[in-house]
Design an enzyme around this catalytic site. Sequence first.
Site, PDB file in Angstrom:
ATOM      1  N   ARG A 119       0.797  -1.263   0.028  1.00 11.33           N
ATOM      2  CA  ARG A 119       0.059  -0.106  -0.038  1.00 11.33           C
ATOM      3  C   ARG A 119       0.922   1.297  -0.051  1.00 11.33           C
ATOM      4  O   ARG A 119       1.986   1.139   0.140  1.00 11.33           O
ATOM      5  CB  ARG A 119      -1.018  -0.070   1.340  1.00 11.33           C
ATOM      6  CG  ARG A 119      -0.067   0.114   2.455  1.00 11.33           C
ATOM      7  CD  ARG A 119      -0.710   0.290   3.636  1.00 11.33           C
ATOM      8  NE  ARG A 119       0.028   0.066   4.901  1.00 11.33           N
ATOM      9  CZ  ARG A 119      -0.388   0.542   6.017  1.00 11.33           C
ATOM     10  NH1 ARG A 119      -1.468   1.011   6.383  1.00 11.33           N
ATOM     11  NH2 ARG A 119       0.544   0.221   7.189  1.00 11.33           N
ATOM     12  N   CYS A 123       2.119   6.503  -7.789  1.00 10.59           N
ATOM     13  CA  CYS A 123       2.729   7.500  -8.138  1.00 10.59           C
ATOM     14  C   CYS A 123       1.854   8.736  -7.951  1.00 10.59           C
ATOM     15  O   CYS A 123       0.853   8.762  -8.206  1.00 10.59           O
ATOM     16  CB  CYS A 123       2.786   7.217  -9.695  1.00 10.59           C
ATOM     17  SG  CYS A 123       3.559   8.734 -10.731  1.00 10.59           S
ATOM     18  N   ASN A 157      -4.106   7.899   3.342  1.00  9.73           N
ATOM     19  CA  ASN A 157      -3.621   7.483   4.666  1.00  9.73           C
ATOM     20  C   ASN A 157      -2.001   7.622   4.807  1.00  9.73           C
ATOM     21  O   ASN A 157      -1.287   7.284   3.714  1.00  9.73           O
ATOM     22  CB  ASN A 157      -3.856   5.984   4.965  1.00  9.73           C
ATOM     23  CG  ASN A 157      -3.519   5.834   6.110  1.00  9.73           C
ATOM     24  OD1 ASN A 157      -4.053   6.312   7.184  1.00  9.73           O
ATOM     25  ND2 ASN A 157      -2.688   4.729   6.385  1.00  9.73           N
ATOM     26  N   GLU A 158      -1.337   8.406   5.555  1.00 12.44           N
ATOM     27  CA  GLU A 158       0.047   8.541   5.655  1.00 12.44           C
ATOM     28  C   GLU A 158       0.694   8.682   4.621  1.00 12.44           C
ATOM     29  O   GLU A 158       1.524   7.983   4.343  1.00 12.44           O
ATOM     30  CB  GLU A 158       0.463   7.229   6.663  1.00 12.44           C
ATOM     31  CG  GLU A 158      -0.077   7.106   7.838  1.00 12.44           C
ATOM     32  CD  GLU A 158       0.674   6.240   8.827  1.00 12.44           C
ATOM     33  OE1 GLU A 158       1.298   5.084   8.262  1.00 12.44           O
ATOM     34  OE2 GLU A 158       0.619   6.426   9.908  1.00 12.44           O
ATOM     35  N   CYS A 164       9.264   7.697  -6.713  1.00 14.45           N
ATOM     36  CA  CYS A 164       8.792   7.192  -7.894  1.00 14.45           C
ATOM     37  C   CYS A 164       9.704   7.850  -8.881  1.00 14.45           C
ATOM     38  O   CYS A 164       9.848   8.897  -9.104  1.00 14.45           O
ATOM     39  CB  CYS A 164       7.330   7.404  -7.919  1.00 14.45           C
ATOM     40  SG  CYS A 164       6.801   6.866  -9.485  1.00 14.45           S
ATOM     41  N   CYS A 166       9.428   7.319 -12.163  1.00 18.25           N
ATOM     42  CA  CYS A 166       8.770   6.856 -13.626  1.00 18.25           C
ATOM     43  C   CYS A 166       8.884   8.411 -14.295  1.00 18.25           C
ATOM     44  O   CYS A 166       9.385   9.348 -13.848  1.00 18.25           O
ATOM     45  CB  CYS A 166       7.295   6.879 -13.238  1.00 18.25           C
ATOM     46  SG  CYS A 166       6.301   8.244 -13.030  1.00 18.25           S
ATOM     47  N   CYS A 169       7.110  11.454 -13.022  1.00 17.42           N
ATOM     48  CA  CYS A 169       7.610  11.968 -11.941  1.00 17.42           C
ATOM     49  C   CYS A 169       8.967  12.684 -12.340  1.00 17.42           C
ATOM     50  O   CYS A 169       9.287  13.940 -11.851  1.00 17.42           O
ATOM     51  CB  CYS A 169       8.025  11.040 -10.734  1.00 17.42           C
ATOM     52  SG  CYS A 169       6.322  10.570  -9.906  1.00 17.42           S
ATOM     53  N   GLU A 312      -4.264   8.213  15.084  1.00 16.85           N
ATOM     54  CA  GLU A 312      -3.894   6.796  15.367  1.00 16.85           C
ATOM     55  C   GLU A 312      -3.081   6.641  16.799  1.00 16.85           C
ATOM     56  O   GLU A 312      -1.941   7.434  16.793  1.00 16.85           O
ATOM     57  CB  GLU A 312      -3.095   6.155  14.198  1.00 16.85           C
ATOM     58  CG  GLU A 312      -4.270   5.914  12.989  1.00 16.85           C
ATOM     59  CD  GLU A 312      -3.179   5.020  11.780  1.00 16.85           C
ATOM     60  OE1 GLU A 312      -2.266   4.358  12.156  1.00 16.85           O
ATOM     61  OE2 GLU A 312      -3.453   5.237  10.658  1.00 16.85           O
ATOM     62  N   LYS A 361      -2.664  -8.574  11.731  1.00 23.79           N
ATOM     63  CA  LYS A 361      -3.792  -9.334  12.727  1.00 23.79           C
ATOM     64  C   LYS A 361      -3.795  -9.398  14.218  1.00 23.79           C
ATOM     65  O   LYS A 361      -4.435  -9.612  14.978  1.00 23.79           O
ATOM     66  CB  LYS A 361      -3.900 -10.682  11.909  1.00 23.79           C
ATOM     67  CG  LYS A 361      -2.965 -11.691  12.146  1.00 23.79           C
ATOM     68  CD  LYS A 361      -3.119 -13.186  11.561  1.00 23.79           C
ATOM     69  CE  LYS A 361      -1.968 -13.979  11.323  1.00 23.79           C
ATOM     70  NZ  LYS A 361      -0.917 -13.501  10.671  1.00 23.79           N
ATOM     71  N   HIS A 363      -1.807  -6.771  15.531  1.00 17.45           N
ATOM     72  CA  HIS A 363      -1.663  -5.589  16.104  1.00 17.45           C
ATOM     73  C   HIS A 363      -2.908  -5.028  17.137  1.00 17.45           C
ATOM     74  O   HIS A 363      -3.967  -5.270  16.711  1.00 17.45           O
ATOM     75  CB  HIS A 363      -1.511  -4.631  14.934  1.00 17.45           C
ATOM     76  CG  HIS A 363      -1.519  -3.003  15.516  1.00 17.45           C
ATOM     77  ND1 HIS A 363      -0.036  -2.741  15.411  1.00 17.45           N
ATOM     78  CD2 HIS A 363      -2.294  -2.175  15.880  1.00 17.45           C
ATOM     79  CE1 HIS A 363      -0.231  -1.386  15.936  1.00 17.45           C
ATOM     80  NE2 HIS A 363      -1.347  -1.047  15.851  1.00 17.45           N
TER      81      HIS A 363
HETATM   82  C1  GLA Z   1      -0.064   3.254  10.562  1.00 18.28           C
HETATM   83  C2  GLA Z   1      -0.979   2.983   9.496  1.00 18.28           C
HETATM   84  C3  GLA Z   1      -2.209   2.047   9.819  1.00 18.28           C
HETATM   85  C4  GLA Z   1      -1.641   0.835  10.719  1.00 18.28           C
HETATM   86  C5  GLA Z   1      -0.858   1.276  11.880  1.00 18.28           C
HETATM   87  C6  GLA Z   1      -0.210   0.143  12.565  1.00 18.28           C
HETATM   88  O1  GLA Z   1       0.356   4.362  11.096  1.00 18.28           O
HETATM   89  O2  GLA Z   1      -1.638   4.314   9.106  1.00 18.28           O
HETATM   90  O3  GLA Z   1      -3.076   1.654   8.925  1.00 18.28           O
HETATM   91  O4  GLA Z   1      -0.781   0.119   9.563  1.00 18.28           O
HETATM   92  O5  GLA Z   1       0.290   2.124  11.188  1.00 18.28           O
HETATM   93  O6  GLA Z   1       0.699  -0.545  12.140  1.00 18.28           O
HETATM   94 ZN    ZN Z   2       5.495   8.364 -11.023  1.00 18.97          ZN
END
Ligand code: GLA
Ligand code: ZN
Length: 686
Positions: A119, A123, A157-158, A164, A166, A169, A312, A361, A363
């Site tokens: 995940r 790009c 997310n994060e 990259c 490519c 880029c 988080e 699983k 965590h």
């Molecule tokens: C991150 C992510 C979450 C999860 C947690 C826990 O910060 O944003 O999706 O992976 O870590 O590891």
């Molecule tokens: Zn790229």
Amino acid sequence: MSHRHAPINPMCKNMLHGGDYNPDQWIRTPEIWDEDMRLMKLAGCNAASTGIFAWAALEPEEGKFTFDWLDTIMDKLAANKGYAVLATPSGSKPAWMSRAYPEVCRVNADGTRQPHERRHNHCRTSPVYREKCQIINAKLAERYKNHPALLLWHISNEYNGGDCHCDLCIEAFQNWLRKRYNNDIDALNHAYWAAFWAHTFPGFDYVRPTDRSIHCLMLDWERFKTYQTIDFYKDEIKPLRQHTPNVPITTNFMNGHDTLDYWAFAREVDFISWDSYPNWHEGNDVDEAVKTALLHDQCRTMKQGKPFLLMESVPSIPTRGRVKKRKEPGMHMLSSMQAVAHGGDGVLYFQWRKSRGCSEKFHGAVVDHEGSEHTREFKEVAEVGTALAKLDDVVGSSAQPEVALLLDWENGWAIREGARVFLGENCKYREECAAHYRPFWQMGVPVDVIDQNCDLSAYKMVVLPMAYMLRPGFADRLKGYVHAGGTAVMTYWSAIVDESDLCFLGGVPGDGLREVFGVWEEETQSYYPHETVPINPVKEIAEGLSGYYQAVDICSVVHAEGKTKILAEYGDHYFEGMPAVTVNNYGDGRAYYIAARTRGSMLSDLYGHLIKDLGLKRAIDTDLPHGVTAQVRGSAHEQHIFLMNFNAHTTDVLVGSGYVDILTGESVSKNVELEKYGVRVLRRTA
Ligand code: GLA
Ligand code: ZN
């Protein structure tokens, strides 16, 4: 910095509590969704960050959208008086997309395209990916714009600073460089000092971000990645701004990592949120608390004191870290309240319910595989829920620090890229910032954590650890600040290079600061771990310095110039008797210089003296035991003081009368006993 801010979304005036909610993982067992609602109520949870990795469930085939399950969840949340922190799903792309449009996958430096896996690896330039994100985001926004559960947007997310390479880029990078250097390749070659090793670039199309021997090139690559990620984000949020102009937007930062420049990002989000995963009980909890506190303070400072969200955290056991250690009883409440103490208006977790499969699983999660409310982690989360429900008055309030510590992202990159070759493992920029932050934390003095663009005039003191790279204009502003009566404390390895990582000529500290600090740093060297150099205070005048201290890791040979006073000197080596700590009166202010990294109590002795001397406000007027801090939110009339004990033993704090503990409702007279990992939230009654 103001004491009072509106709630993150005025629709909700309470602290937020909840976490990453992934009902799409449980689509085969919808009875679990009902159980989730029951359990959320029990745990005092009102916020569910929903749909973060749900793209495959929302658009299983290109153009075929399946929102029914999310409709059900949104309705259930609303019926349960909960809110959705609704996510856009770009953090993880569906498989059909990588197959139909390979350009959405990143390319490695050797030209190979990354396979569709894991995940956070799209790009950020690909027009196709941007378009697909806008389509799904528009669908989400249109569909839920009037839904009572929609409280906030959680973008992607994060986002990270991964590379990259490519063609898209690289071309975007070269165009970004053309702009930065006004289309003048000579200007780029000068900034890159490209004559060295005959690296001169004949044109912008020659520049590729792979040569780590050209330090400014790598700095520019980092700058570009931040620019391009923000540009990507701006595309992501267009449909949201259009359909839901009143729903506040954030993206969860990984503060503490060297990745994107979050100061630049902070200007683009409506409020800051971040993911915090300290390694409690791995080494020293007090050290970990100091590092974490600094990062919370930075999040608050990034939006001029506006409260942030802890997006988080883990209720029990993180799966990163070398050893998987469970939070001990008490630590979950303490670390959650720590976020609130420093300006958090909510505590959220990853994740609500433990996944049955895949890499996380095991965590920690609020609901275990066992499934009930009878686990320790659930009960501890519910206790946090109960505590947060008593803190409505704290929502929107903030601290007003008189001290600022400079922790500048670009400087961090510059130290990593430009100074690494010289200082090796001893760089430790962030650790050094934490070492200078620590005495204030220990004495309960609130601190803002600023970058070089921030205004200095609101502070009585500015601390500048290893301010190696100075951006244009900063030295002049610092000079003006001290001249007008400010106090600055700067360390070794400061004011060495400009924003292109080109060394200033004319001696260190450069850019006009030699005159301000009244020192010339002639040599700097790095030491092996077993080596130390004694530092001895010059007794008659040594402001607060009285012990025998040691320099470690990095030592500079410094000359005091003009009327600069020497407060401490080296006690050994060929530079025995030369200055280790100095102070210079400049205009109406004072400029202190610390020539070495130190171990022991030197920093706390010096800062302790300055705190008294400058009359800096403390959260509470008492001496705090080791490992205990006090943080404050709000102004004199409606002030909350958070007393936190990060020791694994009970300790007493003398607070005096006139307070009520708002978690227990008890009034406090004189002593407060803080149990192991204990926390109290006090409100002044008189
Ligand atoms: C991150 C992510 C979450 C999860 C947690 C826990 O910060 O944003 O999706 O992976 O870590 O590891
Ligand atoms: Zn790229």
